[in-house]
Design a protein around this motif. Structure first.
Motif, PDB file in Angstrom:
ATOM      1  N   VAL A  96       0.830  -1.203   0.000  1.00 16.07           N
ATOM      2  CA  VAL A  96       0.000   0.000   0.000  1.00 16.07           C
ATOM      3  C   VAL A  96       0.870   1.261   0.000  1.00 16.07           C
ATOM      4  O   VAL A  96       0.580   2.229  -0.710  1.00 16.07           O
ATOM      5  CB  VAL A  96      -0.949   0.004   1.214  1.00 16.07           C
ATOM      6  CG1 VAL A  96      -1.741   1.309   1.278  1.00 16.07           C
ATOM      7  CG2 VAL A  96      -1.906  -1.177   1.121  1.00 16.07           C
ATOM      8  N   ALA A 118      -1.272   4.484   5.432  1.00 13.29           N
ATOM      9  CA  ALA A 118      -1.410   3.162   4.812  1.00 13.29           C
ATOM     10  C   ALA A 118      -2.314   2.265   5.649  1.00 13.29           C
ATOM     11  O   ALA A 118      -3.154   1.530   5.111  1.00 13.29           O
ATOM     12  CB  ALA A 118      -0.039   2.525   4.620  1.00 13.29           C
ATOM     13  N   LEU A 122      -5.794   0.569   4.439  1.00  8.09           N
ATOM     14  CA  LEU A 122      -6.044  -0.867   4.556  1.00  8.09           C
ATOM     15  C   LEU A 122      -7.324  -1.129   5.346  1.00  8.09           C
ATOM     16  O   LEU A 122      -8.112  -2.030   5.017  1.00  8.09           O
ATOM     17  CB  LEU A 122      -4.865  -1.556   5.243  1.00  8.09           C
ATOM     18  CG  LEU A 122      -3.671  -1.917   4.358  1.00  8.09           C
ATOM     19  CD1 LEU A 122      -2.502  -2.400   5.221  1.00  8.09           C
ATOM     20  CD2 LEU A 122      -4.039  -2.987   3.332  1.00  8.09           C
ATOM     21  N   ALA A 149      -6.308  -0.759  -2.192  1.00  4.14           N
ATOM     22  CA  ALA A 149      -5.828   0.196  -1.185  1.00  4.14           C
ATOM     23  C   ALA A 149      -4.604   0.954  -1.690  1.00  4.14           C
ATOM     24  O   ALA A 149      -4.455   2.154  -1.434  1.00  4.14           O
ATOM     25  CB  ALA A 149      -5.504  -0.536   0.114  1.00  4.14           C
ATOM     26  N   ARG A 150      -3.722   0.266  -2.412  1.00  3.05           N
ATOM     27  CA  ARG A 150      -2.533   0.936  -2.961  1.00  3.05           C
ATOM     28  C   ARG A 150      -2.941   2.059  -3.915  1.00  3.05           C
ATOM     29  O   ARG A 150      -2.302   3.122  -3.957  1.00  3.05           O
ATOM     30  CB  ARG A 150      -1.637  -0.057  -3.696  1.00  3.05           C
ATOM     31  CG  ARG A 150      -0.311   0.537  -4.124  1.00  3.05           C
ATOM     32  CD  ARG A 150       0.509  -0.399  -4.963  1.00  3.05           C
ATOM     33  NE  ARG A 150      -0.046  -0.564  -6.302  1.00  3.05           N
ATOM     34  CZ  ARG A 150       0.621  -1.097  -7.331  1.00  3.05           C
ATOM     35  NH1 ARG A 150       1.868  -1.516  -7.153  1.00  3.05           N
ATOM     36  NH2 ARG A 150       0.048  -1.216  -8.512  1.00  3.05           N
TER      37      ARG A 150
END
Length: 252
Positions: A96, A118, A122, A149-150
């Motif tokens: 992420v 991050a 997540l 999520a990234r």
């Protein structure tokens, strides 16, 4: 008003086989578009060509009226899960944070606030408990959530997603779709390569029917019709009930 994305006469090929032929369309801000077409229609190639991950033969592409290079930080991408090396030794949190590297810098260490961001992202996709799990140990649906999520952590304005629902369970598909609709409702623009004809009308307010060239593009309610679907799939479609208004199309 300048379109978020303008594609003019884009063509592309693999070796000598042309897979995109003079593709032209434009996308407005705050829309959720499904890119639909048969296998081999060039859907994934279209995204890769627009993002300069595959060479084009001809044509022009504008992002927010400018080149991709000028607007790259405003564009997010979720590739097909099958195209990723999931044996790479890294955990979900690190994957992420890769989405932040354009802001952090590739040769700088992430700060505490980056890690916190991050974790928050997540958590948004239901994966906070797996932050330190190796990605190779995650299920297909969990891996897809991590890659989503990234992309989300980039806080882009335009997202491309290549088959995000492929190989995931029903709960993951529902969770991803909820996030995509939230993005749309906050003014973000999302284009999704999609294969399930039965969910197109429920998922997308715009549809792009593609078979090497654009068959039809526009609001789903008026564009996703028996005629345009049949044209895109070469007639290899049947309806579970008579008429699209009373049933769903499916590929034979």
């Amino acid at each position: 008003m300048t379109h978020v994305l303008e594609v003019n006469n884009v063509s592309a090929a693999y070796r000598k086989n042309k897979v995109l032929d003079n593709v032209t369309f434009a996308v407005d801000k705050g829309t959720l578009t499904g890119i639909v077409g048969p296998n081999g229609a060039g859907k994934s190639t279209l995204i890769k060509t627009l993002l300069e991950l595959h060479p084009s033969l001809s044509g022009d592409v504008a992002f927010f009226g400018h080149s991709l290079k000028a607007e790259k930080t405003r564009v997010g991408y979720v590739p097909q899960r099958g195209s990723v090396d999931w044996d790479f030794p890294t955990n979900a949190l690190d994957v992420v944070m890769m989405g932040l590297y354009q802001k952090i810098g590739w040769f700088k260490w992430p700060m505490r606030r980056h890690k916190e961001k991050a974790f928050e992202t997540l958590d948004k996709v239901g994966m906070a408990d797996y932050a330190h799990r190796q990605i190779s140990q995650l299920s297909g649906g969990q891996q897809q959530r991590v890659f989503l999520a990234r992309a989300l952590i980039q806080e882009a304005d335009l997202y491309f997603m290549d088959e995000p629902f492929a190989g995931v369970d029903a709960s993951t598909e529902k969770a991803i779709m909820t996030i995509l609709k939230e993005l749309k409702n906050t003014g973000k623009t999302v284009l999704v390569v999609h294969h399930d004809l039965q969910t197109v009308t429920d998922y997308f307010d715009q549809v792009l029917l593609l078979n090497r060239s654009v068959i039809a593009h526009g609001p789903t309610v008026t564009t996703f019709t028996q005629d345009t679907i049949a044209n895109a799939y070469g007639g290899a479609v049947r309806w579970m009930k008579e008429g699209l208004q009373h049933g769903h199309p499916t590929v034979q």
